[in-house]
Design a protein around this motif. Structure first.
Motif, PDB file in Angstrom:
ATOM      1  N   TRP A  19      36.652  29.587  16.229  1.00  0.00           N
ATOM      2  CA  TRP A  19      36.388  30.066  14.994  1.00  0.00           C
ATOM      3  C   TRP A  19      34.739  30.456  14.275  1.00  0.00           C
ATOM      4  CZ3 TRP A  19      39.340  33.755  13.266  1.00  0.00           C
ATOM      5  CH2 TRP A  19      40.743  32.830  13.298  1.00  0.00           C
ATOM      6  N   ARG A  20      34.397  28.629  14.877  1.00  0.00           N
ATOM      7  CA  ARG A  20      32.653  28.592  13.970  1.00  0.00           C
ATOM      8  C   ARG A  20      31.725  30.041  14.810  1.00  0.00           C
ATOM      9  NH1 ARG A  20      31.345  23.157  15.160  1.00  0.00           N
ATOM     10  NH2 ARG A  20      28.663  23.585  13.850  1.00  0.00           N
ATOM     11  N   MET A  21      31.863  30.521  15.936  1.00  0.00           N
ATOM     12  CA  MET A  21      30.805  30.914  17.130  1.00  0.00           C
ATOM     13  C   MET A  21      31.299  32.280  16.343  1.00  0.00           C
ATOM     14  SD  MET A  21      31.861  29.796  20.463  1.00  0.00           S
ATOM     15  CE  MET A  21      31.058  30.660  21.420  1.00  0.00           C
ATOM     16  N   MET A  22      32.705  33.109  15.714  1.00  0.00           N
ATOM     17  CA  MET A  22      33.067  34.245  15.466  1.00  0.00           C
ATOM     18  C   MET A  22      31.880  34.244  13.664  1.00  0.00           C
ATOM     19  SD  MET A  22      37.022  35.007  15.621  1.00  0.00           S
ATOM     20  CE  MET A  22      37.447  33.808  16.370  1.00  0.00           C
ATOM     21  N   TYR A  23      32.337  33.409  13.372  1.00  0.00           N
ATOM     22  CA  TYR A  23      31.795  33.246  11.920  1.00  0.00           C
ATOM     23  C   TYR A  23      29.999  33.177  11.897  1.00  0.00           C
ATOM     24  CZ  TYR A  23      35.939  34.672   9.940  1.00  0.00           C
ATOM     25  OH  TYR A  23      36.507  35.396   9.531  1.00  0.00           O
ATOM     26  N   ALA A  24      29.363  32.784  12.729  1.00  0.00           N
ATOM     27  CA  ALA A  24      27.972  32.372  13.071  1.00  0.00           C
ATOM     28  C   ALA A  24      26.692  33.445  12.081  1.00  0.00           C
ATOM     29  CB  ALA A  24      27.787  31.814  14.766  1.00  0.00           C
ATOM     30  N   LYS A  25      26.196  32.366  12.044  1.00  0.00           N
ATOM     31  CA  LYS A  25      24.973  33.194  10.805  1.00  0.00           C
ATOM     32  C   LYS A  25      24.146  33.499  11.577  1.00  0.00           C
ATOM     33  CE  LYS A  25      21.593  29.810  10.385  1.00  0.00           C
ATOM     34  NZ  LYS A  25      21.073  28.203   9.784  1.00  0.00           N
ATOM     35  N   ASP A  26      24.207  33.818  12.634  1.00  0.00           N
ATOM     36  CA  ASP A  26      23.282  34.288  13.433  1.00  0.00           C
ATOM     37  C   ASP A  26      23.075  34.650  15.322  1.00  0.00           C
ATOM     38  OD1 ASP A  26      21.285  32.526  14.260  1.00  0.00           O
ATOM     39  OD2 ASP A  26      20.504  32.631  12.333  1.00  0.00           O
ATOM     40  N   GLU A  27      22.238  34.969  16.132  1.00  0.00           N
ATOM     41  CA  GLU A  27      22.750  35.061  17.415  1.00  0.00           C
ATOM     42  C   GLU A  27      22.029  33.733  18.139  1.00  0.00           C
ATOM     43  OE1 GLU A  27      21.485  38.498  20.217  1.00  0.00           O
ATOM     44  OE2 GLU A  27      22.428  39.394  19.341  1.00  0.00           O
ATOM     45  N   ALA A  28      21.470  32.795  17.141  1.00  0.00           N
ATOM     46  CA  ALA A  28      20.920  31.949  17.598  1.00  0.00           C
ATOM     47  C   ALA A  28      21.756  30.539  17.700  1.00  0.00           C
ATOM     48  CB  ALA A  28      19.625  30.946  16.839  1.00  0.00           C
ATOM     49  N   PHE A  78      25.496  31.124  17.552  1.00  0.00           N
ATOM     50  CA  PHE A  78      26.354  31.572  17.831  1.00  0.00           C
ATOM     51  C   PHE A  78      26.213  31.265  19.338  1.00  0.00           C
ATOM     52  CE2 PHE A  78      28.624  33.474  21.850  1.00  0.00           C
ATOM     53  CZ  PHE A  78      29.510  34.328  20.947  1.00  0.00           C
ATOM     54  N   GLU A  79      24.915  30.697  19.633  1.00  0.00           N
ATOM     55  CA  GLU A  79      24.604  30.059  21.509  1.00  0.00           C
ATOM     56  C   GLU A  79      24.607  28.746  21.456  1.00  0.00           C
ATOM     57  OE1 GLU A  79      24.493  32.401  24.137  1.00  0.00           O
ATOM     58  OE2 GLU A  79      25.033  34.403  22.922  1.00  0.00           O
ATOM     59  N   GLN A  80      23.770  28.668  20.711  1.00  0.00           N
ATOM     60  CA  GLN A  80      24.121  27.019  19.725  1.00  0.00           C
ATOM     61  C   GLN A  80      25.563  26.266  20.182  1.00  0.00           C
ATOM     62  OE1 GLN A  80      22.021  24.899  19.932  1.00  0.00           O
ATOM     63  NE2 GLN A  80      23.030  22.307  20.147  1.00  0.00           N
ATOM     64  N   LEU A  81      26.419  27.328  19.087  1.00  0.00           N
ATOM     65  CA  LEU A  81      28.003  26.804  19.477  1.00  0.00           C
ATOM     66  C   LEU A  81      28.573  26.831  21.107  1.00  0.00           C
ATOM     67  CD1 LEU A  81      28.482  27.830  16.150  1.00  0.00           C
ATOM     68  CD2 LEU A  81      28.504  25.154  16.637  1.00  0.00           C
ATOM     69  N   LEU A  82      28.657  27.955  20.775  1.00  0.00           N
ATOM     70  CA  LEU A  82      28.377  27.858  22.891  1.00  0.00           C
ATOM     71  C   LEU A  82      27.710  27.031  23.651  1.00  0.00           C
ATOM     72  CD1 LEU A  82      30.272  29.991  24.791  1.00  0.00           C
ATOM     73  CD2 LEU A  82      27.943  30.949  24.923  1.00  0.00           C
ATOM     74  N   SER A  83      26.976  26.513  23.654  1.00  0.00           N
ATOM     75  CA  SER A  83      26.887  25.665  24.415  1.00  0.00           C
ATOM     76  C   SER A  83      26.847  24.437  24.805  1.00  0.00           C
ATOM     77  CB  SER A  83      24.924  25.466  24.696  1.00  0.00           C
ATOM     78  OG  SER A  83      24.646  24.781  24.980  1.00  0.00           O
TER      79      SER A  83
END
Length: 593
Positions: free
Chosen positions: A544-553, A555-560
């Protein structure tokens, strides 16, 4: 029915006069002896008027509404069985905590509905003796005659898998004595549904990929930026209260492209499985569908296409938005159908299926043994024989027709041996908030539907009493008459009568066959199950946090972070266990095809 009640009252009065010395009423005698009388539904039951009122708790892990069952279904159950139902829905309140609390109390309610027979909730309830054995005192044979005579293989499955070949603790969902093949009717379980009227206005462009879908939805949103009530429109509006080991809507999107959660037999874990080739991918596979769809919804949010309420809203909230026209896409046809009212359809407005290149939509075959959802009776139930009567009726043609299509005489009627919709039924079905006359229970048709949310007999199976499917949308009378400007345009554009017709013609269906290996599903060891729960929490929170990430950076940090934490908690071990069992299932199906 009124004459029957009068006759029963006169008989009771006469017996009272003759038995004054004994001071025993007919109702007491019925209660003491348990001697049943026969009804046309195939079960054996005393008339509802001869029974004391029985208020029951229905604990459903599939329900979307809690509280008293009201409206037309409540009236039918009260009239037939003198039973009133209170719904306890863990989807709505409490979730796993609600189940744990009820287990700790030793009472799961009177009727209990489980989401899966390979889930630990079901297995834990069996171990704790929290469920009633239907074979006790011959209750199944006496009060479940229709089930015994027509669904013996479903009984056998439960008996062999969970009752040591002797006991029966429940029955699976969507039972159907039908040939192999896709079990869906007009629509599939999963479809890419768009507001067809808006899609027409932008020229009906071909959708080359899920990512291309975003550009199509953006153009549609620009045409209609607000709903009928003035709310902003969004391409996607999803909900969190159905999440399991993964975010439900994210993992379900993969079903549009041939991957479904689990192998259909064992615990699903974090597995996305292809029934066509047995391919297995994990939720955290970098190039897998789960991560791809998370990226899709992240991009949708960046484009203003993802409803910001998605993270906190529930299923009912989304349905209200569909009714208002605030959502432009649906993964589930049954969700967006509430927008397709007769008035809107007559104006050419509504949702219809639109293909996305590369689709291979998951279909579930008919299963004479029933699916993995289970309806059961709680061990503390005061009158299990009366609950058995009710469950039995829910599996009879009369009960199935009522649950799916509403009360006979209100929404449908028989003409020349075939079921047809009444004018009221055309307005109310499948799930519209149309006012119901007081004589049928009052309220709205939508609110009065069976809130157990459990499909007993498959809705597309053939009703032996009408030789037509149970679902009104497949009745010959409905197909002959069903025409409106929206549907006519869609049929002309697609060259097909229904969505299923189009998909079958174009080889766009992947059938996930029912699996029964003559044994209970394998139980994941406790240590792995504990790890699975911990990993699931991480995956859902981060998703859920990744879907609402502020930018791609971000998103990638949360994925990691999600990947590292999940693997640290045992993700790989859980996935390995599930892949090994999925391959066993695939090989079993290959040999027994």
């Amino acid at each position: 029915m009124r004459l029957k009640r009068i006759f029963a009252a006169l008989m009771s009065f006469a017996m009272l006069l003759s038995m004054t010395a004994c001071n025993v009423t007919q109702t007491d005698k019925q209660k003491d002896t348990g001697v049943p009388t026969t009804t046309q539904a195939g079960s054996q039951t005393a008339g509802a008027s001869e029974k004391e009122l029985y208020r029951i708790d229905v604990f459903t892990m599939l329900g979307n509404k809690a509280g008293e069952q009201t409206g037309w279904f409540a009236k039918i159950v009260k009239d037939k069985f003198n039973i009133e139902m209170n719904m306890i829905a863990s989807n709505v309140e409490g979730g796993d905590t609600k189940f744990a609390t009820m287990m700790a109390s030793g009472d799961l309610g009177d009727i209990v509905i489980f989401g899966s027979d390979s889930d630990n909730k079901w297995l834990d309830a069996l171990k704790a003796n929290a469920l009633f054995d239907w074979t006790t005192d011959g209750i199944l044979d006496t009060y479940g005659k229709y089930i015994v005579e027509n669904y013996s293989k479903a009984i056998e499955k439960n008996k062999i898998s969970f009752g040591n070949g002797k006991s029966v603790y429940g029955l699976g969902h969507s039972v159907a004595n039908m040939p192999e093949g896709p079990s869906e009717g007009e629509d599939m379980v999963y479809q890419s549904e768009l507001r067809w009227d808006l899609y027409e206005k932008i020229g009906m462009p071909e959708i080359e990929s899920p990512e291309d879908l975003l550009h199509v939805l953006k153009r549609m949103q620009e045409i209609e930026p607000t709903s009928e009530s003035g709310m902003p429109t969004y391409g996607f509006s999803i909900w969190s209260d159905w999440d399991g080991n993964m975010v439900m809507y994210v993992k379900s999107f993969a079903a549009l492209f041939g991957c479904d959660e689990g192998d259909g037999f064992n615990n699903a874990g974090f597995l996305l499985y292809s029934p066509d080739d047995g391919d297995c991918q994990g939720a955290l596979d970098p190039d897998g569908w789960y991560i791809r769809v998370l990226r899709l919804f992240f991009k949708a949010n960046q484009m203003g296409l993802l409803d910001p309420d998605s993270i906190s809203q529930k299923y009912d909230d989304v349905i209200r938005k569909y009714q208002d026209g605030a959502i432009l896409f649906s993964l589930f046809p049954w969700a967006c159908n509430v927008y397709n009212t007769p008035e809107r359809l007559s104006q050419g407005k509504g949702f219809r299926y639109v293909p996305i290149k590369g689709q291979k939509i998951i279909s579930y075959g008919f299963d004479e043994r029933g699916g993995n959802r289970v309806i059961s009776i709680g061990a503390k139930a005061e009158h299990p024989e009366r609950l058995m009567e009710l469950i039995n009726w829910m599996y009879t043609p009369e009960g199935v027709m009522t649950i799916y299509n509403g009360p006979e005489g209100l929404t449908w009627e028989m003409k020349n041996g075939k079921p047809v919709l009444t004018e009221f039924g055309k307005q109310a079905l499948p799930n519209n908030p149309v006012d119901v006359p007081e004589e049928f229970g009052g309220g709205t048709f939508q609110d009065g539907q069976n809130q157990m949310n459990f499909e007993t007999v498959h809705r597309n199976a053939i009703n032996p009493e009408t030789n037509e499917p149970y679902d009104f949308r497949l009745w010959s009378s409905y197909l002959e008459e069903n025409s409106n400007p929206l549907l006519d345009k869609w049929r002309e554009a697609m060259g097909a009568l229904t969505t299923k017709d189009y998909l079958m013609k174009n080889n766009m269906v992947s059938i996930k066959k029912p699996v029964y290996m003559g044994k209970a599903p394998d139980v994941m060891p406790d240590d792995l199950m504990q790890k699975q729960g911990q990993v699931a929490t991480v995956i859902k929170q981060y998703s859920w946090r990744m879907m609402y990430a502020k930018d791609e950076a971000e998103f990638e940090q949360l994925l990691s972070e999600m990947t590292a934490k999940a693997k640290g908690l045992g993700y790989d071990e859980v996935l390995k266990w599930n892949i090994e069992h999925a391959k066993e299932v695939y090989e079993f199906l290959k040999k027994n095809n």
